[in-house]
Design an enzyme around this catalytic site. Structure first.
Site, PDB file in Angstrom:
ATOM      1  N   TYR A  15       0.819  -1.208   0.000  1.00 21.83           N
ATOM      2  CA  TYR A  15       0.000   0.000   0.000  1.00 21.83           C
ATOM      3  C   TYR A  15       0.859   1.267   0.000  1.00 21.83           C
ATOM      4  CZ  TYR A  15      -3.756  -3.215   1.454  1.00 21.83           C
ATOM      5  OH  TYR A  15      -4.656  -4.248   1.534  1.00 21.83           O
ATOM      6  N   LYS A  72       5.441 -14.460   1.856  1.00 20.30           N
ATOM      7  CA  LYS A  72       5.249 -15.303   0.675  1.00 20.30           C
ATOM      8  C   LYS A  72       6.574 -15.366  -0.066  1.00 20.30           C
ATOM      9  CE  LYS A  72       2.699 -17.761  -2.153  1.00 20.30           C
ATOM     10  NZ  LYS A  72       2.302 -19.142  -1.778  1.00 20.30           N
ATOM     11  N   ASP A 104      -0.561 -18.215   2.475  1.00 17.12           N
ATOM     12  CA  ASP A 104      -1.654 -19.124   2.128  1.00 17.12           C
ATOM     13  C   ASP A 104      -1.756 -20.256   3.145  1.00 17.12           C
ATOM     14  OD1 ASP A 104       0.867 -19.778   1.154  1.00 17.12           O
ATOM     15  OD2 ASP A 104       0.130 -20.836  -0.609  1.00 17.12           O
ATOM     16  N   ASP A 157      -3.794  -7.308   6.382  1.00 18.42           N
ATOM     17  CA  ASP A 157      -5.121  -6.743   6.140  1.00 18.42           C
ATOM     18  C   ASP A 157      -6.126  -7.862   5.886  1.00 18.42           C
ATOM     19  OD1 ASP A 157      -7.208  -5.039   5.586  1.00 18.42           O
ATOM     20  OD2 ASP A 157      -6.386  -4.276   3.710  1.00 18.42           O
ATOM     21  N   ASP A 186      -9.160  -9.769   8.718  1.00 18.45           N
ATOM     22  CA  ASP A 186     -10.590  -9.926   8.440  1.00 18.45           C
ATOM     23  C   ASP A 186     -11.019 -11.381   8.624  1.00 18.45           C
ATOM     24  OD1 ASP A 186     -10.715  -7.263   7.878  1.00 18.45           O
ATOM     25  OD2 ASP A 186     -11.652  -7.483   5.916  1.00 18.45           O
TER      26      ASP A 186
END
Length: 358
Positions: free
Chosen positions: A136, A187, A220, A244, A248
């Site tokens: 971001y 990752k 993942d 982020d 959630d």
């Protein structure tokens, strides 16, 4: 008497409803405590303001916010404004402008709340999100718009300073918890530059914290671990985008996005920190009076801790847990209570003798 200045910024959608509820609860706490008070100034910098003035933050707006001890933020996002315009117009300029690089998102199943997991009571996590750079950072662009050769780039930017400080923050927080366990999430098998640097710096910093147990997961793979083996996780640290998304998921596994809090911290306290629930604008229930204010109340408790009002923060969490345990639930938790019902229940518990010792 201790005085704390708060910039209240409800923003959009249910943000206006839950921030009002949060301020009501904070006023009840201050009255019950008697040792502090809050001086609140309201800022109407939402999407309605944007549509009227052509900007979210007026000239000199950030300079005005600098004078406050904390920012109490609702949500930003409107069906009339593209999401990237609203996000980059309000929340991100504040978070990046005030170097609120540590995003802290706790997750656990509150009393009386049901998790979709049969072992949901094992959830007791804190997700630490790097909040200032990464995916971001805003580095990129588009060329040849509208042509067949149109191209867009979105470049994640990682700096040694940014990565090291978020890892160090995560280690310090993990050290304070019972499990003293920190999981690195990247990752790095596919993203061989920025993510590999994340891994390397993590293990460099880890040498300064031999008392904290560490492990590493690919982003993942950690989603399956969150679902299948929640007890094996404690504190997680991840990049802006990865954390982020994971936070959630953590909120949903804890029962609802409506109960999840967030603190956007400038740990050095050079600037005010910002506290916001993570549920977003929630257009589908805006104006119906059924938004869940629990995430806002939990966020308010984190804000009180940041302000040094530890007794009030504990009292508020106890009142939240007493209210959820009693079954006063909004529809997102399977109940029929309104925002006002939950707010009144928490305020009643704040003033009750049963919580006097918390």
């Amino acid at each position: 008497m201790r005085v704390h200045t708060i910039a209240a910024m409800p923003g959009d959608g249910i943000g206006t409803e839950v921030i009002a509820a949060g301020l009501q609860v904070l006023e009840a706490l201050a009255a019950r405590d008697g040792g502090f008070r809050l001086e609140v100034e309201h800022f109407p910098w939402g999407s309605d303001y944007y549509q009227k003035h052509g900007h979210y933050i007026p000239e000199g707006g950030l300079e005005r916010l600098k004078a406050f001890d904390a920012i109490f933020f609702g949500a930003v996002g409107s069906q009339q404004v593209p999401d990237h315009v609203s996000l980059w117009g309000l929340r991100l300029p504040i978070a990046q402008g005030f170097d609120q690089y540590a995003n802290v998102r706790p997750a656990r199943v509150l009393p009386g709340v049901s998790s979709p997991l049969k072992n949901g009571q094992d959830i007791d996590w804190v997700i630490i999100r790097e909040n200032s750079e990464g995916e971001y950072a805003g580095n990129g662009g588009r060329v040849h718009r509208g042509l067949p050769i149109e191209a867009a780039t979105e470049t994640a930017v990682f700096t040694r300073t940014g990565v090291e400080r978020i890892h160090r923050f995560a280690f310090e927080l993990a050290r304070k918890r019972t499990a003293r366990h920190l999981t690195l999430v990247t990752k790095s098998n596919a993203q061989r530059f920025g993510m590999v640097m994340w891994d390397e710096i993590f293990y460099e910093v880890a040498k300064d914290y031999p008392d904290v147990k560490t492990d590493r997961e690919l982003v993942d793979a950690v989603t399956t671990r969150m679902v299948l083996k929640p007890k094996t996780l404690d504190v997680l640290v991840a990049t802006n985008l990865h954390a982020d998304i994971l936070s959630d998921l953590a909120a949903a596994l804890s029962g609802s996005l409506g109960i999840a809090p967030t603190a956007n911290l400038n740990p050095e306290r050079q600037f005010p920190s910002m506290f916001e629930p993570i549920h977003g604008s929630a257009f589908d229930i805006t104006g119906k009076g059924i938004a869940n204010p629990i995430g806002t109340f939990w966020t308010a408790s984190m804000m009180l801790e940041h302000l040094g009002e530890f007794d009030a923060a504990r009292r508020l969490m106890s009142a939240i847990e007493a209210a959820t345990a009693s079954g006063v639930h909004t529809p997102d938790l399977g109940g029929r209570a309104t925002t006002a019902d939950v707010t009144n229940a928490v305020c009643d518990h704040i003033g009750s003798a049963a919580l006097a010792a918390t």
